[in-house]
Write an enzyme that holds these catalytic residues in place. Sequence first.
Site, mmCIF file in Angstrom:
data_model
loop_
_atom_site.group_PDB
_atom_site.id
_atom_site.type_symbol
_atom_site.label_atom_id
_atom_site.label_comp_id
_atom_site.label_asym_id
_atom_site.label_seq_id
_atom_site.Cartn_x
_atom_site.Cartn_y
_atom_site.Cartn_z
ATOM 1 N N ARG A 174 0.485 -1.257 0.119
ATOM 2 C CA ARG A 174 -0.048 0.014 -0.353
ATOM 3 C C ARG A 174 0.757 1.005 -0.384
ATOM 4 N NH1 ARG A 174 -1.969 -3.556 -1.615
ATOM 5 N NH2 ARG A 174 -4.231 -4.307 0.006
ATOM 6 N N SER A 225 -11.004 0.093 3.960
ATOM 7 C CA SER A 225 -10.173 -0.657 4.477
ATOM 8 C C SER A 225 -9.943 0.818 5.415
ATOM 9 C CB SER A 225 -9.145 -1.352 4.656
ATOM 10 O OG SER A 225 -9.423 -2.094 3.357
ATOM 11 N N GLU A 295 -4.328 3.018 6.608
ATOM 12 C CA GLU A 295 -4.550 3.385 5.283
ATOM 13 C C GLU A 295 -4.891 4.360 4.527
ATOM 14 O OE1 GLU A 295 -6.027 0.183 2.107
ATOM 15 O OE2 GLU A 295 -5.040 -0.799 3.297
#
Length: 301
Positions: A174, A225, A295
């Site tokens: 990520r 998320s 995130e």
Amino acid sequence: MEQLVNELIEADVGRVLVNEPLARYTTMKIGGPADILIVPKHVAGIEKTLQLVKQYKTKWTVIGRGSNLLVSDQGIEGVVIRLGEGLDHLEVEKHKVRVGSGYPLIKLSTLLSRQGLAGLEFASGIPGSVGGAVYMNAGAHKSDISSVLSKALILFEDGAIDWLTNKELEFSYRASVLQTKRPGIVLEAVFQLQAGKREEIVRSMQNNKDYRRETQPWNHPCAGSVFRNPIPHFAGDLVEKAGLRGYRIGGAQISEMHGNFIVNTGGASAQDVLSLIELIKHTIKDKFDVDMHTEVEIIGR
């Protein structure tokens, strides 16, 4: 600020909106106003915007489809550039796909699957843009952008435009070099896909979509998320084991379906969401001695 607005309009960079509420541009439906919001209609519009921003020594921020963002209730200072319809071109040549950063990721993966091109099935449920996906190395179902991206065209802060290869983008979980060492705007991406059986690709994508519908709360505004998985743990599992599923602060609630999602049940503020994020961090640290890292990107004043 008024003079900057006038020059942006005269330069025909695209749509220029003043004090525009950003809640209209995020999937969480949360966010205060941008001092100036630009929706560029072409790359030249972005280049000219950055020239003027530098000239006026004004802060600037780039957003895509707003699917991984939490924008402050006080909004964002300076100029916000929203990549979208002006950067949504698409070229497909055999297995090579060249696409603008504003192209919706779900739309792209669906279109390519119907053409029998494999590799982007994992993206069938990610409600972001190509540019945002490259920027953060978006992924799901044990795959991510780095597995299929060949190179990306980047507009850097100094106005230079150059291609960065997959290796030069320094992808990790990520993350990419664009978030740290080499800030810039993704203008285009080139993907290298593989030929596959159309029926199998479409079936795989449908299975992914069904799984997301069954396990994730897409019936409420959310940002996807909230936390990165703290390997070897799963963020959602830790939240649920801590007994926080369904916990609510104001209009924000930890999803009943998945512990790693915070939903806007109606009228939630960014502060409500931030309070839940801090509660989760402290609770998980106390109970399991695990550090949680977001995130979702938190931006604004």
